[in-house]
Design an enzyme around this catalytic site. Structure first.
Site, PDB file in Angstrom:
ATOM      1  N   ASP A   1      -4.690  -0.533  -0.591  1.00  0.00           N
ATOM      2  CA  ASP A   1      -4.693  -0.702   0.856  1.00  0.00           C
ATOM      3  C   ASP A   1      -3.624  -1.710   1.255  1.00  0.00           C
ATOM      4  OD1 ASP A   1      -6.189  -2.614  -0.474  1.00  0.00           O
ATOM      5  OD2 ASP A   1      -7.995  -2.331   0.707  1.00  0.00           O
TER       6      ASP A   1
ATOM      7  N   GLU B   1      -9.263  -2.368   6.859  1.00  0.00           N
ATOM      8  CA  GLU B   1     -10.114  -3.380   7.473  1.00  0.00           C
ATOM      9  C   GLU B   1     -10.730  -2.960   8.802  1.00  0.00           C
ATOM     10  OE1 GLU B   1     -11.061  -6.094   6.162  1.00  0.00           O
ATOM     11  OE2 GLU B   1      -9.604  -6.610   4.597  1.00  0.00           O
TER      12      GLU B   1
END
Length: 375
Positions: A69, A128
């Site tokens: 990520d 997130e």
């Protein structure tokens, strides 16, 4: 890449944290590095701010995926260094700069010579805030590049460098974000009987929500209901006519997450009746389902790491951490694991300071595992 190159890349990425789906500088820098790996059997494509790099195998029987990520957090960094965040109010406080750097190192290692099988390296945006993995899957971004098995890691500040942990089954929790607005009647502090105080109503709601875990959840199963913000009022002598509250739900099963959501809505409805006010409860689970490690891929990973020199492997405990990789693992069998980075401050802390020695360690030993899968 040698150790010094990996560390330099991490520091460059650390300086340009960007929130989900806005990682334009990050994507640009990643592409600059990826394009240096110039092999005829490698191609890439982008999806919004994400990148997928496909390594074509010579005789592919399967596609093995690795996910990293790439987004940062809206946190003002408090760590003093020569490579502090250049974006005021933003920071790589969850180790995604480590994740990206390790992913680049693994890509290079798997490209030294053409492997037998296909490999997909996913540099995924918006872990997130927007469940970027789910967005990419639902948009059909993977197409024929969808892996047959998927792997990924998350740095762990509580583990020493050299330690790797994971477990079969549920590793991380399902999450759901909660937004609540209470609307009543404000007024003068001297005349409370003529007003409808939303601070009192909101306090009651927060307190009652704590009974969900203590009285509705099986103690063996566990859950978390935490409210992190409460905003109301404008002056000491004014009764607040509105309050906004936000928080998060964490559960180890999807069924318990749904039950907890139902109970929060019911408590909100009860508060509305009790305090003669309006209560709006918004629940947003998006793609943050539990991270459930596939037994076959995880057993394979554990067996390998237990035999790998210089790796200290331990079985992990279940954590209430949320991770959108759980969505991809609900579609493709695979494994997520913790990588020790030994920071005195934890994830999402403004003082998070992981040890960079974990980067070359991870590239070395995880590349050994990926090459093992190619046999």
């Amino acid at each position: 890449m040698i150790q010094e190159q990996l560390i330099e890349i991490r520091r460059q990425l650390h300086q340009i944290p960007e929130i989900g789906l806005e990682e334009e500088k990050t994507q640009k820098r990643l592409l600059e590095i990826i394009l240096l790996i110039d092999k005829e059997f490698i191609e890439y494509k982008t999806w919004r701010t994400g990148i997928m790099v496909f390594v074509h195998g010579k005789n592919p029987q399967k596609t093995i995926g690795w996910r990293a990520d790439i987004d940062g957090l809206p946190i003002a960094e408090e760590v003093l260094s020569d490579f502090q965040s250049e974006h005021e109010g933003y920071m790589h406080a969850c180790g995604h700069d480590f994740h990206m750097t390790i992913g680049l190192g693994l890509l290079e290692q798997m490209s030294v010579e053409q492997p037998e099988n296909n490999y997909l390296f996913l540099f995924q945006p918006a872990e997130e805030n927007e469940a970027g993995g789910m967005l990419m899957y639902e948009a059909g971004a993977f197409d024929t590049w969808l892996p047959d098995e998927f792997y990924g890691l998350h740095v762990n500040p509580e583990l020493p460098v050299g330690h790797i942990t994971t477990k079969i089954g549920t590793l991380f929790a399902a999450t759901c974000e909660v937004q609540i607005t209470l609307t009543g009647k404000g007024g003068h502090a001297a005349f409370p009987h003529a007003s409808n105080d939303m601070i009192v109503a909101g306090m009651s709601l927060v307190q009652q929500a704590q009974t969900i875990v203590s009285r509705n959840v099986d103690p063996v199963e566990g859950a978390v209901v935490t409210f992190g913000t409460f905003h109301a009022g404008s002056a000491t002598n004014v009764i607040a006519g509105e309050a906004t509250i936000s928080g998060t739900i964490r559960t180890l099963t999807e069924a318990m997450n749904q039950l907890t959501q139902i109970r929060i809505r019911e408590i909100g409805e009860g508060i509305a009746k009790s305090f003669n006010c309006e209560v709006v409860v918004s629940l947003d689970q998006k793609g943050y389902v539990p991270v459930i490690n596939d037994p076959q891929t995880t057993e394979k990973f554990i067996s390998f790491m237990k035999q790998e020199p210089d790796v200290v492997f331990e079985e992990a405990e279940v954590a209430m951490t949320g991770e959108d990789f759980g969505y991809l693992l609900s579609k493709v069998p695979g494994t997520m694991f913790w990588l020790g980075v030994d920071s005195p401050y934890g994830l999402h802390s403004a003082k998070f300071e992981p040890k960079e020695a974990a980067i070359p360690f991870a590239v070395e030993h995880i590349s050994h595992f990926l090459k093992f899968l190619d046999k």
